[in-house]
Scaffold this motif. Structure first.
Motif, mmCIF file in Angstrom:
data_model
loop_
_atom_site.group_PDB
_atom_site.id
_atom_site.type_symbol
_atom_site.label_atom_id
_atom_site.label_comp_id
_atom_site.label_asym_id
_atom_site.label_seq_id
_atom_site.Cartn_x
_atom_site.Cartn_y
_atom_site.Cartn_z
ATOM 1 N N LYS A 194 -12.136 46.616 116.282
ATOM 2 C CA LYS A 194 -11.240 45.671 116.963
ATOM 3 C C LYS A 194 -11.763 45.338 118.355
ATOM 4 O O LYS A 194 -11.606 44.200 118.827
ATOM 5 N N LYS A 243 -9.790 49.345 102.835
ATOM 6 C CA LYS A 243 -8.814 49.680 103.869
ATOM 7 C C LYS A 243 -9.239 49.112 105.228
ATOM 8 O O LYS A 243 -8.398 48.647 106.003
ATOM 9 N N LYS A 282 -14.333 42.829 117.632
ATOM 10 C CA LYS A 282 -13.689 41.571 117.275
ATOM 11 C C LYS A 282 -13.218 40.825 118.512
ATOM 12 O O LYS A 282 -13.435 39.622 118.666
ATOM 13 N N GLN A 309 -11.045 46.375 105.629
ATOM 14 C CA GLN A 309 -10.807 44.937 105.505
ATOM 15 C C GLN A 309 -9.338 44.601 105.749
ATOM 16 O O GLN A 309 -9.006 43.649 106.465
ATOM 17 N N GLU A 310 -8.466 45.398 105.183
ATOM 18 C CA GLU A 310 -7.025 45.175 105.344
ATOM 19 C C GLU A 310 -6.589 45.384 106.791
ATOM 20 O O GLU A 310 -5.798 44.614 107.342
ATOM 21 N N ALA A 311 -7.115 46.417 107.429
ATOM 22 C CA ALA A 311 -6.687 46.753 108.792
ATOM 23 C C ALA A 311 -7.181 45.753 109.825
ATOM 24 O O ALA A 311 -6.529 45.541 110.852
ATOM 25 N N LEU A 312 -8.320 45.118 109.579
ATOM 26 C CA LEU A 312 -8.875 44.173 110.550
ATOM 27 C C LEU A 312 -8.105 42.862 110.592
ATOM 28 O O LEU A 312 -8.137 42.148 111.600
ATOM 29 N N SER A 313 -7.437 42.532 109.483
ATOM 30 C CA SER A 313 -6.621 41.312 109.408
ATOM 31 C C SER A 313 -7.410 40.044 109.717
ATOM 32 O O SER A 313 -6.883 39.108 110.317
ATOM 33 N N VAL A 314 -8.676 40.030 109.345
ATOM 34 C CA VAL A 314 -9.504 38.833 109.475
ATOM 35 C C VAL A 314 -10.326 38.698 108.197
ATOM 36 O O VAL A 314 -10.418 39.627 107.397
ATOM 37 N N ASP A 315 -10.907 37.512 108.012
ATOM 38 C CA ASP A 315 -11.776 37.332 106.861
ATOM 39 C C ASP A 315 -12.921 38.335 106.935
ATOM 40 O O ASP A 315 -13.566 38.499 107.973
ATOM 41 N N CYS A 316 -13.154 39.006 105.833
ATOM 42 C CA CYS A 316 -14.187 40.041 105.795
ATOM 43 C C CYS A 316 -14.848 40.008 104.424
ATOM 44 O O CYS A 316 -14.160 40.041 103.403
#
Length: 209
Positions: free
Chosen positions: A201, A24, A204, A26-33
């Protein structure tokens, strides 16, 4: 990458929701993880251990290769790609293939022993402990192990009583004191999840700038 990846460690008891929280995030960050499970670093069982597999303690620190785990994380944090082992739960051995893990902006190490080793703990930038009711963990573990790992319910309960719960009390629960954030109920806890994502975020944006 020119910037050191930000390493997140997510620990907690078996079936507490660590993987769900990792996915979740990983999905919320919207970046390669890059997400790595500590289970990947289980040691192969010897022939004699395989004969007594029902009495092998997979929840003890000795079941993991922390040296190899340390080396893999060190390479990722130094912007090097690394081959991560794939563990076959049905055979209790590593498979012949690997996962090519790349150094991305965020790297997540999740698993019951994610915060156990002091050297690895020192590498981790954000330490998270997922804390879920033991009855709920057992129910989830029964479903997971019978449906995905080819085990029967009696062996799952035997393993839980003899190894999983005692190991949680002795090795895993004490890791909570090293965590920066404790998340009751894992990904279901929206307030805690939102706070984590807000923090990441901000990190980021600071890296992007």
């Amino acid at each position: 990458m020119n910037v050191r990846p930000y390493l997140i460690g997510i620990a907690g008891g078996s079936a507490s929701g660590k993987t769900s929280l990792s996915n979740k995030i990983q999905e919320a960050l919207s970046v390669d993880c890059t997400v790595i499970s500590t289970d990947c670093f289980y040691k192969d069982l010897t022939p004699s251990q395989l004969l007594e597999v029902a009495e092998y303690n997979f929840d003890h620190p000795d079941a993991f290769d922390f040296i190899e785990m340390n080396q893999a994380l060190w390479k990722l944090l130094h912007c090097e790609e690394v081959n991560v082992p794939i563990y076959d739960y049905t055979r209790c051995r590593r498979s012949d293939s690997f996962i090519a893990a790349k150094p991305t902006q965020f790297v997540i190490l999740e698993g019951i022993m994610a915060l156990y080793d002091p050297k690895i703990r020192d590498m981790i930038d954000l330490k998270i402990f997922v804390h879920t009711d033991s009855d709920e963990c057992l129910a989830r573990r029964i479903i997971r192990d019978t449906e995905q790992r080819g085990r029967d319910i009696h062996s799952v309960i035997h393993q839980y009583r003899k190894f999983v719960k005692p190991a949680f009390d002795e090795f895993i629960f004490p890791m909570m004191k090293f965590s920066d954030i404790i998340v009751p109920r894992g990904a279901e806890n929206k307030i805690a999840f939102d706070l984590i994502i807000q923090n990441l975020k901000i990190k980021k944006n600071s890296q992007d700038n």
